[in-house]
Design an enzyme around this catalytic site. Structure first.
Site, short mmCIF file in Angstrom:
data_model
loop_
_atom_site.label_atom_id
_atom_site.label_comp_id
_atom_site.label_asym_id
_atom_site.label_seq_id
_atom_site.Cartn_x
_atom_site.Cartn_y
_atom_site.Cartn_z
N GLU A 63 0.75 -1.33 -0.07
CA GLU A 63 0.12 -0.11 0.17
C GLU A 63 0.79 1.29 -0.25
O GLU A 63 0.44 2.44 0.13
CB GLU A 63 -0.99 -0.27 1.22
CG GLU A 63 -1.85 -1.26 1.04
CD GLU A 63 -3.01 -1.25 2.02
OE1 GLU A 63 -2.96 -0.58 3.08
OE2 GLU A 63 -3.86 -2.09 2.13
N ASP A 72 -5.09 -1.60 11.35
CA ASP A 72 -5.45 -2.73 10.75
C ASP A 72 -4.54 -3.70 11.40
O ASP A 72 -3.72 -4.01 10.79
CB ASP A 72 -5.76 -2.77 9.29
CG ASP A 72 -6.35 -3.94 8.83
OD1 ASP A 72 -6.78 -4.71 9.61
OD2 ASP A 72 -6.45 -4.12 7.58
N GLU A 86 -9.09 -2.01 13.50
CA GLU A 86 -9.71 -2.87 12.61
C GLU A 86 -9.17 -4.33 12.77
O GLU A 86 -8.08 -4.66 13.02
CB GLU A 86 -9.41 -2.37 11.08
CG GLU A 86 -9.82 -3.17 9.90
CD GLU A 86 -9.48 -2.74 8.77
OE1 GLU A 86 -9.09 -1.83 8.47
OE2 GLU A 86 -9.33 -3.64 7.59
N LYS A 119 -15.74 -2.64 1.16
CA LYS A 119 -14.80 -3.21 0.29
C LYS A 119 -15.91 -3.82 -0.94
O LYS A 119 -16.33 -4.78 -0.36
CB LYS A 119 -13.86 -4.13 0.65
CG LYS A 119 -12.95 -3.69 1.46
CD LYS A 119 -11.90 -4.68 1.89
CE LYS A 119 -10.42 -4.33 2.40
NZ LYS A 119 -9.96 -5.43 3.09
N ARG A 127 -8.26 -2.12 -1.87
CA ARG A 127 -7.70 -3.51 -1.57
C ARG A 127 -6.12 -3.22 -1.98
O ARG A 127 -5.45 -2.34 -2.49
CB ARG A 127 -8.15 -4.42 -2.76
CG ARG A 127 -9.50 -4.89 -2.65
CD ARG A 127 -10.19 -5.06 -1.28
NE ARG A 127 -9.43 -6.24 -0.70
CZ ARG A 127 -10.18 -7.34 -0.48
NH1 ARG A 127 -11.55 -7.41 -0.70
NH2 ARG A 127 -9.74 -8.28 0.09
N SER A 128 -5.37 -4.33 -1.40
CA SER A 128 -3.70 -3.95 -1.73
C SER A 128 -3.64 -3.87 -3.13
O SER A 128 -2.49 -3.67 -3.71
CB SER A 128 -3.01 -4.90 -0.72
OG SER A 128 -3.53 -6.38 -0.88
N LYS A 146 -9.84 4.63 3.67
CA LYS A 146 -8.64 4.17 3.67
C LYS A 146 -7.91 3.55 2.40
O LYS A 146 -8.62 2.98 1.69
CB LYS A 146 -8.07 3.15 4.77
CG LYS A 146 -8.51 1.74 4.43
CD LYS A 146 -7.86 0.60 5.44
CE LYS A 146 -8.17 -0.71 5.32
NZ LYS A 146 -7.32 -1.82 5.85
P1 PGA Z 1 -6.16 -6.75 1.34
O1 PGA Z 1 -6.08 -6.33 2.60
O2 PGA Z 1 -6.74 -5.53 0.35
O3 PGA Z 1 -5.15 -7.25 0.63
O4 PGA Z 1 -7.42 -7.86 1.71
C1 PGA Z 1 -6.16 -4.96 3.06
C2 PGA Z 1 -7.02 -5.05 4.64
O5 PGA Z 1 -6.83 -6.06 5.11
O6 PGA Z 1 -7.85 -4.18 4.87
ZN ZN Z 2 -8.17 -5.27 6.85
#
Ligand code: PGA
Ligand code: ZN
Length: 420
Positions: A205, A241, A284, A334, A363-364, A385
Site C-alpha cells: 500500500e 488494521d 480494524e 470493500k 484493496r492492496s 483508507k
Molecule cells: P487486502 O488487505 O486488500 O490485501 O485484502 C487490506 C485489508 O486487510 O484491509
Molecule cells: Zn483489513
C-alpha cells in the site's frame, strides 16, 4: 430509458502486475468503465475471485471471468435500463446462484456492477459521488494513512498489517493530505536513521516496511515522533488494521505476536494497554474473523472505533449478526468483498441505521480508477483508507482534492463520529 447496449471486459493488470478486469458498460449515449481491485489479505467469507489456474500468469489469469462477463452476464443485462442498479445486480446474483459468487466470479460481478454505476452517472451527467449520494453528498473523508506496513502486506517482522496516522484535527481535506505527507517524509528520514535505509522500502500500500521492527508499539512510537517533530500533536490520532486472523493459530486458539502466544483474553488486555498508552482512535480486525463473541467483549471494553473487515466482508447478513450481538461498531466497506454495488450499499445503509461507522476501503491490489474516492464522498462515510504512495493510491486523494476544489459545498469530516 437508458438501455444497455454493450457489456464488455478486458484482462488488465493491477498495481502488483497481476491480472484483473476492466469492464465497460455502454448505452447509445454514454459509457461507464470500471476496474476491479484485488485483495491479498482476504477474508474467508469473501466473494470468490475467479482465476484461470494453469501456467498463464502463474494461475492468476482472469480470462474465464472476462468470458463470464461477455458470454453469460451480458446477454442477461443488455436491453435493461442502466439506471436500474438494484435490478441489474439482482439479475447477476440470481444468475450466479451461489453464496460467494463462485459461479460467475465475484471479480466479474464487481466489475459489471461498478461499470453500470459509472455508466448511469454519466447518463445522468452528474459526478459519480452525486449520483451515489444525491443532492446532499458533500463529506470529504478523513484519510487513514497506512505509514508502516506489516502482516501480509510487507516482508518485515510486524504482525499488525497497517499502522495508520489519522488527521482528525486537520482543517480541510487538502490540509489533511498535506500534513500527512509531511509526516510521511519526516518518518522516512527517522526510520532510515534508526532502522537503516532499507526501511524506506514500501509494502503493497506504499507505506514503509522497517526491516527489524517487530513490535507494533515501536511503529506507533515512530509515527508519534515524526508527528511531534512537526508540532502536529493536536492534529493526529493513530489507528491500526491488525488483520489478526493472519496470526491466529486455529489449533492452539492463540495469536502469535512477537514470538509469544496470546489467548484472546491476553490479546484484549494488550489492546487495553495499547489504547491507554497511545492516542489510538480505531482498530480494524483486532481478533480473528470468526470471533463474534470476542469482538463483542472487546468493543465493550475499549472506547474506540472497532472495525470489522474480514469479520463482516461487507456482507449484510454477517453485519446484521454483528449488530445483533454488538460485535464491532464500524464496517469496512470493500465492494469486491461482496461482489455487487447494491449489496455493498445495503451493508452501508444497515451500518448507518444502527449507528455503526463506515470506512470505505481500497484493496492492496488496485488500479488508478477513482470510483473508490467518489464512493467515500457519495456515502458521506467520513472515512477512507486507500494506502499511501504510488498512483493507484494517490489518484484517490487527487480525486477528492478535485472534488474539494470544484464543490464549494463540500466539507471535511474532521474527527470520527462519536470518537473525537
Ligand atoms: P487486502 O488487505 O486488500 O490485501 O485484502 C487490506 C485489508 O486487510 O484491509
Ligand atoms: Zn483489513
Amino acid at each position: 430509458m437508458a438501455e444497455i447496449k454493450r457489456v464488455e471486459a478486458t484482462e488488465i493488470l493491477d498495481c502488483r502486475l497481476e491480472p484483473t478486469l476492466r469492464v465497460t458498460v455502454a448505452t447509445d449515449k454514454t459509457v461507464g468503465r470500471a476496474d476491479v481491485p484485488c485483495g491479498r489479505s482476504r477474508g474467508r467469507h469473501e466473494a470468490v475471485d475467479l482465476r484461470d489456474g494453469g501456467d498463464r500468469y502463474d494461475g492468476l489469469g482472469v480470462q474465464s471471468a472476462v468470458e463470464n462477463v461477455e458470454e453469460r452476464i451480458a446477454p442477461v443485462l443488455i436491453g435493461h435500463d442502466v439506471l436500474q442498479q438494484r435490478l441489474l445486480d439482482e439479475l447477476m446474483i440470481e444468475l450466479d446462484g451461489t453464496p460467494q459468487k463462485s459461479n460467475l466470479g465475484g471479480n466479474a460481478t464487481t466489475g459489471v456492477s461498478l461499470a453500470i454505476l459509472k455508466c448511469a452517472a454519466n447518463d445522468r451527467e452528474v459526478p459519480l459521488y452525486k449520483y451515489i449520494g444525491g443532492a446532499n453528498a458533500h463529506t470529504l473523508p478523513v484519510p487513514f494513512f497506512d505509514l508502516i506496513e506489516g502482516g501480509e502486506l510487507a516482508a518485515g517482522e510486524l504482525a499488525f498489517q497497517e499502522h495508520q496516522i489519522v488527521p482528525t484535527g486537520a482543517e480541510s481535506f487538502s490540509d489533511a493530505v498535506q500534513i500527512s505527507a509531511e509526516v510521511y517524509y519526516e518518518l522516512g528520514d527517522q526510520l532510515a536513521a534508526n532502522y537503516g535505509v532499507r526501511s524506506r522500502n514500501v509494502g503493497f500500500e506504499g507505506g514503509y516496511t522497517p526491516g527489524d521492527m517487530a513490535d507494533p508499539r515501536d511503529a506507533f512510537e515512530a509515527e508519534l515522533q515524526a508527528i511531534a517533530e512537526l508540532g502536529y500533536e493536536d492534529k493526529f490520532m493513530l489507528a491500526a488494521d491488525v488483520a489478526a486472523t493472519h496470526f491466529y493459530d486455529e489449533d492452539a486458539e492463540t495469536y502469535e505476536l512477537m514470538g509469544k502466544a496470546y489467548t484472546r483474553g491476553e490479546l484484549i488486555d494488550f489492546y487495553e494497554k495499547l489504547t491507554d498508552t497511545y492516542p489510538i482512535v480505531s482498530l480494524e480486525d483486532p481478533l480473528g474473523e470468526a470471533d463474534f463473541d470476542g469482538f463483542q467483549t472487546l468493543t465493550d471494553a475499549l472506547d474506540i472505533q472497532v472495525i470489522g473487515d474480514d469479520l463482516f466482508v461487507t456482507d449484510p447478513d454477517r453485519l446484521q449478526h454483528g449488530i445483533d450481538q454488538g460485535a464491532a461498531n464500524a464496517l469496512l466497506l470493500k465492494v469486491n468483498q461482496v461482489g455487487t454495488v447494491t449489496e455493498a450499499l445495503d451493508a452501508a445503509s444497515m451500518a448507518f441505521r444502527h449507528g455503526y461507522g463506515v470506512q470505505v476501503s481500497e484493496r492492496s491490489g488496485q488500479t488508478p480508477d477513482t470510483w473508490l474516492a467518489d464512493l467515500a464522498v457519495g456515502l458521506d462515510a467520513g472515512q477512507i483508507k486507500t494506502g499511501v504512495t504510488r498512483s493507484e493510491r494517490t489518484e484517490q486523494y487527487n480525486r477528492i482534492l478535485e472534488i474539494e476544489s470544484n464543490d464549494t459545498g463540500s466539507e471535511y469530516a474532521a474527527g470520527l463520529p462519536g470518537y473525537q
